[in-house]
Design a protein around this motif. Sequence first.
Motif, PDB file in Angstrom:
ATOM      1  N   ASP A 190      71.397  22.120  11.078  1.00 55.29           N
ATOM      2  CA  ASP A 190      70.438  21.496  12.011  1.00 55.29           C
ATOM      3  C   ASP A 190      71.165  20.879  13.201  1.00 55.29           C
ATOM      4  O   ASP A 190      70.698  20.951  14.349  1.00 55.29           O
ATOM      5  N   ILE A 191      72.320  20.255  12.930  1.00 57.15           N
ATOM      6  CA  ILE A 191      73.103  19.664  14.022  1.00 57.15           C
ATOM      7  C   ILE A 191      73.597  20.749  14.979  1.00 57.15           C
ATOM      8  O   ILE A 191      73.528  20.603  16.208  1.00 57.15           O
ATOM      9  N   ILE A 192      74.083  21.871  14.417  1.00 59.13           N
ATOM     10  CA  ILE A 192      74.584  22.970  15.241  1.00 59.13           C
ATOM     11  C   ILE A 192      73.453  23.568  16.073  1.00 59.13           C
ATOM     12  O   ILE A 192      73.632  23.860  17.262  1.00 59.13           O
ATOM     13  N   ASN A 193      72.274  23.734  15.467  1.00 56.36           N
ATOM     14  CA  ASN A 193      71.141  24.286  16.197  1.00 56.36           C
ATOM     15  C   ASN A 193      70.708  23.360  17.334  1.00 56.36           C
ATOM     16  O   ASN A 193      70.387  23.805  18.441  1.00 56.36           O
ATOM     17  N   GLY A 194      70.712  22.050  17.072  1.00 57.15           N
ATOM     18  CA  GLY A 194      70.362  21.092  18.119  1.00 57.15           C
ATOM     19  C   GLY A 194      71.381  21.088  19.246  1.00 57.15           C
ATOM     20  O   GLY A 194      71.022  20.996  20.427  1.00 57.15           O
ATOM     21  N   PHE A 195      72.651  21.201  18.894  1.00 56.14           N
ATOM     22  CA  PHE A 195      73.710  21.268  19.901  1.00 56.14           C
ATOM     23  C   PHE A 195      73.574  22.529  20.745  1.00 56.14           C
ATOM     24  O   PHE A 195      73.795  22.509  21.966  1.00 56.14           O
ATOM     25  N   HIS A 196      73.200  23.627  20.080  1.00 56.66           N
ATOM     26  CA  HIS A 196      72.991  24.893  20.793  1.00 56.66           C
ATOM     27  C   HIS A 196      71.880  24.767  21.829  1.00 56.66           C
ATOM     28  O   HIS A 196      72.023  25.207  22.975  1.00 56.66           O
ATOM     29  N   LYS A 197      70.758  24.165  21.458  1.00 54.73           N
ATOM     30  CA  LYS A 197      69.639  23.994  22.400  1.00 54.73           C
ATOM     31  C   LYS A 197      70.025  23.068  23.546  1.00 54.73           C
ATOM     32  O   LYS A 197      69.642  23.292  24.696  1.00 54.73           O
ATOM     33  N   PHE A 198      70.796  22.021  23.230  1.00 49.84           N
ATOM     34  CA  PHE A 198      71.219  21.073  24.259  1.00 49.84           C
ATOM     35  C   PHE A 198      72.086  21.762  25.308  1.00 49.84           C
ATOM     36  O   PHE A 198      71.890  21.589  26.519  1.00 49.84           O
ATOM     37  N   LEU A 199      73.048  22.573  24.864  1.00 56.07           N
ATOM     38  CA  LEU A 199      73.907  23.290  25.804  1.00 56.07           C
ATOM     39  C   LEU A 199      73.125  24.318  26.600  1.00 56.07           C
ATOM     40  O   LEU A 199      73.429  24.584  27.768  1.00 56.07           O
ATOM     41  N   TRP A 200      72.115  24.932  25.984  1.00 58.12           N
ATOM     42  CA  TRP A 200      71.302  25.934  26.676  1.00 58.12           C
ATOM     43  C   TRP A 200      70.555  25.294  27.849  1.00 58.12           C
ATOM     44  O   TRP A 200      70.504  25.832  28.948  1.00 58.12           O
ATOM     45  N   TYR A 201      69.977  24.104  27.615  1.00 59.57           N
ATOM     46  CA  TYR A 201      69.238  23.421  28.675  1.00 59.57           C
ATOM     47  C   TYR A 201      70.144  23.013  29.833  1.00 59.57           C
ATOM     48  O   TYR A 201      69.709  22.950  30.988  1.00 59.57           O
ATOM     49  N   LEU A 202      71.409  22.726  29.542  1.00 61.72           N
ATOM     50  CA  LEU A 202      72.336  22.306  30.598  1.00 61.72           C
ATOM     51  C   LEU A 202      72.754  23.457  31.500  1.00 61.72           C
ATOM     52  O   LEU A 202      73.265  23.237  32.594  1.00 61.72           O
ATOM     53  N   ASP A 203      72.538  24.698  31.071  1.00 65.19           N
ATOM     54  CA  ASP A 203      72.894  25.890  31.847  1.00 65.19           C
ATOM     55  C   ASP A 203      74.384  25.881  32.213  1.00 65.19           C
ATOM     56  O   ASP A 203      74.758  26.015  33.373  1.00 65.19           O
ATOM     57  N   ILE A 204      75.223  25.708  31.204  1.00 68.59           N
ATOM     58  CA  ILE A 204      76.666  25.659  31.406  1.00 68.59           C
ATOM     59  C   ILE A 204      77.207  27.061  31.609  1.00 68.59           C
ATOM     60  O   ILE A 204      76.656  28.036  31.104  1.00 68.59           O
ATOM     61  N   SER A 205      78.313  27.178  32.316  1.00 67.82           N
ATOM     62  CA  SER A 205      78.968  28.458  32.533  1.00 67.82           C
ATOM     63  C   SER A 205      79.335  29.087  31.186  1.00 67.82           C
ATOM     64  O   SER A 205      79.776  28.389  30.268  1.00 67.82           O
ATOM     65  N   PRO A 206      79.137  30.407  31.032  1.00 70.16           N
ATOM     66  CA  PRO A 206      79.446  31.067  29.751  1.00 70.16           C
ATOM     67  C   PRO A 206      80.876  30.829  29.275  1.00 70.16           C
ATOM     68  O   PRO A 206      81.133  30.765  28.075  1.00 70.16           O
ATOM     69  N   LYS A 207      81.818  30.719  30.216  1.00 65.02           N
ATOM     70  CA  LYS A 207      83.215  30.513  29.839  1.00 65.02           C
ATOM     71  C   LYS A 207      83.381  29.231  29.032  1.00 65.02           C
ATOM     72  O   LYS A 207      84.000  29.224  27.957  1.00 65.02           O
ATOM     73  N   TYR A 208      82.814  28.116  29.522  1.00 68.46           N
ATOM     74  CA  TYR A 208      82.959  26.840  28.839  1.00 68.46           C
ATOM     75  C   TYR A 208      81.977  26.714  27.673  1.00 68.46           C
ATOM     76  O   TYR A 208      82.244  25.999  26.712  1.00 68.46           O
ATOM     77  N   LEU A 209      80.858  27.422  27.774  1.00 66.45           N
ATOM     78  CA  LEU A 209      79.904  27.428  26.673  1.00 66.45           C
ATOM     79  C   LEU A 209      80.520  28.087  25.439  1.00 66.45           C
ATOM     80  O   LEU A 209      80.394  27.591  24.319  1.00 66.45           O
ATOM     81  N   ASN A 210      81.218  29.189  25.638  1.00 65.40           N
ATOM     82  CA  ASN A 210      81.852  29.878  24.517  1.00 65.40           C
ATOM     83  C   ASN A 210      83.007  29.052  23.939  1.00 65.40           C
ATOM     84  O   ASN A 210      83.261  29.098  22.737  1.00 65.40           O
ATOM     85  N   ARG A 211      83.685  28.301  24.779  1.00 69.32           N
ATOM     86  CA  ARG A 211      84.731  27.416  24.277  1.00 69.32           C
ATOM     87  C   ARG A 211      84.127  26.322  23.396  1.00 69.32           C
ATOM     88  O   ARG A 211      84.693  25.967  22.355  1.00 69.32           O
ATOM     89  N   ALA A 212      82.975  25.797  23.833  1.00 65.86           N
ATOM     90  CA  ALA A 212      82.311  24.757  23.037  1.00 65.86           C
ATOM     91  C   ALA A 212      81.856  25.303  21.692  1.00 65.86           C
ATOM     92  O   ALA A 212      82.006  24.641  20.654  1.00 65.86           O
ATOM     93  N   TYR A 213      81.311  26.525  21.679  1.00 64.17           N
ATOM     94  CA  TYR A 213      80.892  27.139  20.420  1.00 64.17           C
ATOM     95  C   TYR A 213      82.081  27.406  19.502  1.00 64.17           C
ATOM     96  O   TYR A 213      81.965  27.317  18.278  1.00 64.17           O
ATOM     97  N   THR A 214      83.217  27.763  20.086  1.00 63.81           N
ATOM     98  CA  THR A 214      84.404  28.007  19.276  1.00 63.81           C
ATOM     99  C   THR A 214      84.845  26.738  18.558  1.00 63.81           C
ATOM    100  O   THR A 214      85.181  26.763  17.364  1.00 63.81           O
ATOM    101  N   ILE A 215      84.846  25.621  19.283  1.00 62.15           N
ATOM    102  CA  ILE A 215      85.200  24.344  18.666  1.00 62.15           C
ATOM    103  C   ILE A 215      84.161  23.941  17.628  1.00 62.15           C
ATOM    104  O   ILE A 215      84.483  23.465  16.531  1.00 62.15           O
ATOM    105  N   LEU A 216      82.883  24.166  17.962  1.00 66.10           N
ATOM    106  CA  LEU A 216      81.797  23.796  17.057  1.00 66.10           C
ATOM    107  C   LEU A 216      81.859  24.599  15.756  1.00 66.10           C
ATOM    108  O   LEU A 216      81.519  24.079  14.684  1.00 66.10           O
ATOM    109  N   SER A 217      82.291  25.846  15.838  1.00 69.19           N
ATOM    110  CA  SER A 217      82.341  26.697  14.642  1.00 69.19           C
ATOM    111  C   SER A 217      83.383  26.234  13.639  1.00 69.19           C
ATOM    112  O   SER A 217      83.375  26.664  12.477  1.00 69.19           O
TER     113      SER A 217
END
Length: 264
Positions: free
Chosen positions: A6-33
């Motif tokens: 649930d925390i990961i899903n909420g974090f995913h939605k939060f990053l989606w709304y921010l419209d972050i660059s895919p480069k840094y978005l993928n880095r965030a997902y890598t750390i989150l994983s």
Amino acid sequence: MTFLLDIINGFHKFLWYLDISPKYLNRAYTILSLFPTLYILRIVYGLWVNQNYIQFSLYLLVFVILFYFVVLNFIYYFFDKNVKGDITQLFAKYLPEDAFNIENDSQISQNLMPNTSEVAVDFVDHYELQLEENIQSLISEEKIPTNNLTNSDGFLLMKNTLHPYYYLKKIEDDQYELQIGTSYRDLEKIGIIHQTEALDPVGLFIVGGDFVKNGIRYHERYRLKLLVKDNPSQDVNTKKIKNEAEVSSEVGSRSQRHKKKNSK
């Protein structure tokens, strides 16, 4: 485990709304994983202590697979490098684009442009990141059309999306340089085409990108497809031969009529 998801899903939605660059978005997902992966390692340790060896083996296998992909993503997104043991490269090479039953709105329709073929491009190192940043800039500046994925499944890029700024530069008799940019003033080399015949480009198409499937948003690496007309020189020669045949036929028919006229 459910709480962690649930925390990961909420974090995913939060990053989606921010419209972050895919480069840094993928880095965030890598750390989150790392968090669910380490949590599974904790489960593996508990099963080993309790001598539950069957479940221990299954969870250990899951941990090894997840950790393998975490390392691959970390090397790729933080150091811009691909590893020789990257199994995802085999998936991309041998599996068809519709292997996962995803309707790619950016996929090029073969019926749309008959008598065309795709040209192989020898891309520069780490071109995926260069392409990601390029397309993200084009999307932000609204230079390429996009779909609204708020309440529907599909790809962010519209079907048959053309790259608006590209150029084929002939550098040798058998080589072309493919350049892309966010305008014609900032074109950069992205690959080399080895071709002896003259190229008659139809368009440089963008494939991949963000898509929504069953309400969940994913990201597929962008790719480029350069389509050219099939053998333009051959078509010219064919037309020339055809015209010569028509002229020869017409001359022959006229001479025959002339002979018949004289015989009378």
